[in-house]
Design an enzyme around this catalytic site. Sequence first.
Site, PDB file in Angstrom:
ATOM      1  N   ARG A  93       9.617  10.038  22.439  1.00  0.00           N
ATOM      2  CA  ARG A  93      10.028   8.990  21.521  1.00  0.00           C
ATOM      3  C   ARG A  93      11.294   8.407  22.147  1.00  0.00           C
ATOM      4  O   ARG A  93      11.199   7.656  23.094  1.00  0.00           O
ATOM      5  CB  ARG A  93      10.233   9.584  20.117  1.00  0.00           C
ATOM      6  CG  ARG A  93       9.968   8.605  19.012  1.00  0.00           C
ATOM      7  CD  ARG A  93       9.981   9.246  17.638  1.00  0.00           C
ATOM      8  NE  ARG A  93      11.193  10.016  17.369  1.00  0.00           N
ATOM      9  CZ  ARG A  93      11.454  10.607  16.204  1.00  0.00           C
ATOM     10  NH1 ARG A  93      10.594  10.521  15.207  1.00  0.00           N
ATOM     11  NH2 ARG A  93      12.563  11.285  16.032  1.00  0.00           N
ATOM     12  N   MET A 138       0.766   0.565 -11.085  1.00  0.00           N
ATOM     13  CA  MET A 138       2.106   0.152 -10.667  1.00  0.00           C
ATOM     14  C   MET A 138       3.200   0.821 -11.508  1.00  0.00           C
ATOM     15  O   MET A 138       4.220   1.276 -10.982  1.00  0.00           O
ATOM     16  CB  MET A 138       2.217  -1.364 -10.790  1.00  0.00           C
ATOM     17  CG  MET A 138       3.479  -1.942 -10.231  1.00  0.00           C
ATOM     18  SD  MET A 138       3.290  -3.740 -10.093  1.00  0.00           S
ATOM     19  CE  MET A 138       4.944  -4.198  -9.649  1.00  0.00           C
ATOM     20  N   LYS A 163      20.548  10.157   6.695  1.00  0.00           N
ATOM     21  CA  LYS A 163      19.916   8.853   6.932  1.00  0.00           C
ATOM     22  C   LYS A 163      19.072   8.454   5.714  1.00  0.00           C
ATOM     23  O   LYS A 163      18.790   9.288   4.853  1.00  0.00           O
ATOM     24  CB  LYS A 163      19.047   8.916   8.195  1.00  0.00           C
ATOM     25  CG  LYS A 163      17.924   9.949   8.132  1.00  0.00           C
ATOM     26  CD  LYS A 163      17.219  10.095   9.493  1.00  0.00           C
ATOM     27  CE  LYS A 163      16.187  11.196   9.469  1.00  0.00           C
ATOM     28  NZ  LYS A 163      15.626  11.457  10.807  1.00  0.00           N
ATOM     29  N   TYR A 171      -7.795   1.876 -13.344  1.00  0.00           N
ATOM     30  CA  TYR A 171      -8.358   0.906 -12.400  1.00  0.00           C
ATOM     31  C   TYR A 171      -9.470   1.532 -11.568  1.00  0.00           C
ATOM     32  O   TYR A 171      -9.318   2.645 -11.060  1.00  0.00           O
ATOM     33  CB  TYR A 171      -7.284   0.409 -11.438  1.00  0.00           C
ATOM     34  CG  TYR A 171      -6.279  -0.541 -12.041  1.00  0.00           C
ATOM     35  CD1 TYR A 171      -6.674  -1.766 -12.573  1.00  0.00           C
ATOM     36  CD2 TYR A 171      -4.929  -0.216 -12.049  1.00  0.00           C
ATOM     37  CE1 TYR A 171      -5.726  -2.645 -13.100  1.00  0.00           C
ATOM     38  CE2 TYR A 171      -3.984  -1.089 -12.567  1.00  0.00           C
ATOM     39  CZ  TYR A 171      -4.395  -2.300 -13.091  1.00  0.00           C
ATOM     40  OH  TYR A 171      -3.465  -3.171 -13.600  1.00  0.00           O
TER      41      TYR A 171
END
Length: 363
Positions: free
Chosen positions: A130, A305, A35, A257
Amino acid sequence: MSRPLLATIDISALRHNLTVAKRCAPQSKAWAVVKANAYGHGLARGMRGFADADGLALIEIEGAVRLREWGWQKPILLLEGVFELADMQVVAEYGLDIAVHCDDQIRMLEESRPAKPIDVHIKLNTGMNRLGFKPDVIRAVYERLRAIPGIGQIGMMTHFANAEDADNPGMPLAEQVARFSRATEGLAGPRSLSNSAGTLMHPEVQAIADWIRPGIMLYGATPGARSAEQFDLRPAMSLTSRIIGVQHITAGDAVGYGSRFTASGPMTAGVVACGYADGYPRHAPSGTPVLVNGVRTRLLGTVSMDMISVDLTGIPGAGIGSEVTLWGEGLPIDEVANAAGTVGYELMCALAQRVRVVERDDG
Ligand SMILES: *Cc1c(COP(=O)(O)O)cnc(C)c1O
């Protein structure tokens, strides 16, 4: 010149890890779980690496169709079954196995009147709460499915909440196994229970199972408890890049940052071409392990990023062009994930589209 960031997918590692799974469950057949684009490794590569699996299991019906088009002839299982009636036609046409986890899906089977026999797998909710039917309705579900013309084999499956932590008081593994055994006793059809953790750590479960469903272990990461290496698993994905910039900084200088890392003395910071837009976890804190020229060092400051900064202080020969390993060979993905407060699953699945991918196959 392309950006130096590269994901190398080792097909031989996929193959090797499947043999580890099969060794854990020599009497069982194996659904190799592919998957989410084979956990970020590429569906076609998964198909090649797991050519010896008895079947492939995934969530996405489009992927299942592609596997058939690429020539996969063994079973394919849709782990969550179908999402709408129209899917049933595709299931019949491409000969897919489907999980059936709710009344709605039974109704779709009844309404679709499949032209070719469809093999189904009743999903039991044995305590994870679930997907799946409660144990007390399994016999009724089985009979209802049996009565549908065009139903082939009926199997039974369940999923463990805590196979890597079997004594978890929230739902002990043994309780899930006992509920499964009781609910399915005497019903004909193949049974499948174990994910990677069940496969690696619970041979007793394999005694009542016909199939295993390993996922994460096949990609060389651990589902928990022990390291991948201790389980003899080899990393299938290595994410590597290079240093593209260097800053010599002194005490009090901050990096990145938010100025979240401040140097306490003179040091060398290297900038790596890899950031969160590549799939590197943005929440990885200073100190997250990284390899530079094969030497283990640490992340500095906030992940950007397109870049991260790492500590080059004291690493011989480190500078622009030096090789960096973000995870993979030499640096287990689980360690990086752990430092970032997540799991190896999430990192590999999040590998971004823009990362160049190359393959390796050592046979
Ligand atoms: C993803 C999945 C697996 C594989 O789990 P791993 O922890 O990756 O081994 C097995 N069964 C089902 C139903 C799944 O959705």
